[in-house]
Every structure is written in structure tokens, then in C-alpha cells.
Design a protein around this motif. Structure first.
Motif, PDB file in Angstrom:
ATOM      1  N   LEU A  22       0.621  -1.158   0.059  1.00 41.99           N
ATOM      2  CA  LEU A  22       0.028  -0.003   0.090  1.00 41.99           C
ATOM      3  C   LEU A  22       0.927   1.300  -0.018  1.00 41.99           C
ATOM      4  O   LEU A  22       0.399   1.956  -0.494  1.00 41.99           O
ATOM      5  CB  LEU A  22      -0.788   0.027   1.188  1.00 41.99           C
ATOM      6  N   THR A  23       2.357   1.353   0.573  1.00 42.24           N
ATOM      7  CA  THR A  23       3.028   2.383   0.465  1.00 42.24           C
ATOM      8  C   THR A  23       3.545   2.666  -0.687  1.00 42.24           C
ATOM      9  O   THR A  23       3.407   3.819  -1.276  1.00 42.24           O
ATOM     10  CB  THR A  23       4.182   2.051   1.619  1.00 42.24           C
ATOM     11  N   LYS A  24       3.671   1.710  -1.642  1.00 40.43           N
ATOM     12  CA  LYS A  24       4.026   1.649  -3.109  1.00 40.43           C
ATOM     13  C   LYS A  24       2.988   2.312  -3.858  1.00 40.43           C
ATOM     14  O   LYS A  24       3.230   2.825  -4.853  1.00 40.43           O
ATOM     15  CB  LYS A  24       4.439   0.283  -3.622  1.00 40.43           C
ATOM     16  N   PRO A 104      -7.593 -15.742   0.524  1.00 42.18           N
ATOM     17  CA  PRO A 104      -6.600 -14.984  -0.037  1.00 42.18           C
ATOM     18  C   PRO A 104      -7.199 -13.991  -1.179  1.00 42.18           C
ATOM     19  O   PRO A 104      -8.247 -14.394  -1.949  1.00 42.18           O
ATOM     20  CB  PRO A 104      -5.605 -15.911  -0.525  1.00 42.18           C
ATOM     21  N   PHE A 105      -6.731 -12.875  -1.367  1.00 48.14           N
ATOM     22  CA  PHE A 105      -7.389 -11.951  -2.359  1.00 48.14           C
ATOM     23  C   PHE A 105      -6.008 -11.475  -3.130  1.00 48.14           C
ATOM     24  O   PHE A 105      -4.753 -11.420  -2.627  1.00 48.14           O
ATOM     25  CB  PHE A 105      -8.033 -10.513  -1.784  1.00 48.14           C
ATOM     26  N   THR A 106      -6.149 -11.115  -4.313  1.00 43.87           N
ATOM     27  CA  THR A 106      -5.250 -10.277  -5.145  1.00 43.87           C
ATOM     28  C   THR A 106      -4.925  -8.846  -4.712  1.00 43.87           C
ATOM     29  O   THR A 106      -5.649  -8.302  -4.314  1.00 43.87           O
ATOM     30  CB  THR A 106      -5.534 -10.522  -6.602  1.00 43.87           C
ATOM     31  N   SER A 107      -3.668  -8.449  -4.999  1.00 44.04           N
ATOM     32  CA  SER A 107      -3.297  -7.176  -4.771  1.00 44.04           C
ATOM     33  C   SER A 107      -4.118  -6.028  -5.564  1.00 44.04           C
ATOM     34  O   SER A 107      -4.739  -5.058  -5.096  1.00 44.04           O
ATOM     35  CB  SER A 107      -1.907  -6.923  -5.003  1.00 44.04           C
ATOM     36  N   GLU A 108      -4.466  -6.679  -6.782  1.00 45.94           N
ATOM     37  CA  GLU A 108      -5.303  -5.648  -7.647  1.00 45.94           C
ATOM     38  C   GLU A 108      -6.779  -5.557  -7.090  1.00 45.94           C
ATOM     39  O   GLU A 108      -7.134  -4.467  -7.062  1.00 45.94           O
ATOM     40  CB  GLU A 108      -5.719  -6.454  -9.148  1.00 45.94           C
ATOM     41  N   TYR A 109      -7.407  -6.652  -6.568  1.00 46.63           N
ATOM     42  CA  TYR A 109      -8.595  -6.625  -5.853  1.00 46.63           C
ATOM     43  C   TYR A 109      -8.385  -5.551  -4.615  1.00 46.63           C
ATOM     44  O   TYR A 109      -9.369  -4.860  -4.508  1.00 46.63           O
ATOM     45  CB  TYR A 109      -9.086  -8.018  -5.461  1.00 46.63           C
ATOM     46  N   LEU A 110      -7.452  -5.710  -3.723  1.00 44.53           N
ATOM     47  CA  LEU A 110      -7.425  -4.778  -2.559  1.00 44.53           C
ATOM     48  C   LEU A 110      -7.331  -3.563  -3.150  1.00 44.53           C
ATOM     49  O   LEU A 110      -7.756  -2.595  -2.521  1.00 44.53           O
ATOM     50  CB  LEU A 110      -6.172  -5.358  -1.796  1.00 44.53           C
TER      51      LEU A 110
END
Length: 119
Positions: A22-24, A104-110
Motif C-alpha cells: 500500500l505504501t507503493k 486470499p485476495f489479489t493485490s489488484e482486488y485490494l
């Protein structure tokens, strides 16, 4: 200014990975691995969004959600659950959770769900 996000999970590595990701994405991120540190953060700072694990070791994330909403009812909270636990989800929504995501969820979804909630 950057949106501030608090990540609450009893697994330090999940906090670390989520914070890094999330920092990125240009968010200002704090983490907490237990209820006392999460409550201390919420009492002393303002967050635009909280990612809150439903199970925090021996403590219920649902109970923590109730306390967070007592401190600041306007803070958006997304519950994170490992199980598709209908009862917990129903309870969380009745207490003011804005949404929930199942691991688990994907970073895109998050990324998408956070952007939606902050819009």
C-alpha cells in the motif's frame, strides 16, 4: 495529501506485506498486530480506512470494530476474513463495517476496493 490506512492483523508478516504494497500505491500506512495497539492508534490519529482482520488471535475483530466505531463512527472499515463466515459478516455490517474481503485476495482486488471506499 495521502490517504491514511491502518492495517490490523495478528500476523506481523501480513502487516508488513500489506504495508509495503500500500505504501507503493502512495498511501500512508500504519500497522497494528493486536487490539491495544490498534485502539491506541485510532484514539491518537485519524485514518481514512482501516483493514481489520476478523480474527485477531484470541480477540474478535468484530468486537474491535465496535470499539473503533465508538471512537470514530466515520472511519471506513473493511473486514478481512479467511473464512466466508456469513454470521461474522452480517454482524460486522450491522456494526458499520463498510465492506469485507475474503483471504486470499489479489493485490489488484485490494487496490480496487480501497480506491472505491476512499472515493
Amino acid at each position: 495529501s495521502k490517504a491514511r490506512i491502518l492495517v490490523v492483523d495478528d500476523e506481523p508478516e501480513i502487516c508488513a506485506v500489506t504495508k509495503s504494497f500500500l505504501t507503493k500505491k502512495n498511501y500512508d500506512v500504519l500497522t497494528a498486530t493486536d487490539e491495544p495497539s490498534a485502539l491506541q492508534a485510532v484514539e491518537s490519529e485519524r485514518f481514512d480506512l482501516i483493514l481489520l482482520d476478523v480474527r485477531l488471535g484470541s480477540v474478535s475483530g468484530i468486537e474491535l470494530l465496535r470499539k473503533i466505531k465508538e471512537i470514530n463512527k466515520d472511519t471506513k472499515v473493511i473486514m478481512v476474513t479467511a473464512l466466508d463466515d456469513e454470521e461474522n459478516i452480517r454482524q460486522a455490517k450491522s456494526l458499520g463495517a463498510d465492506d469485507y474481503i475474503t483471504k486470499p485476495f489479489t493485490s489488484e482486488y485490494l487496490t480496487r476496493i480501497i480506491a472505491e471506499k476512499l472515493a
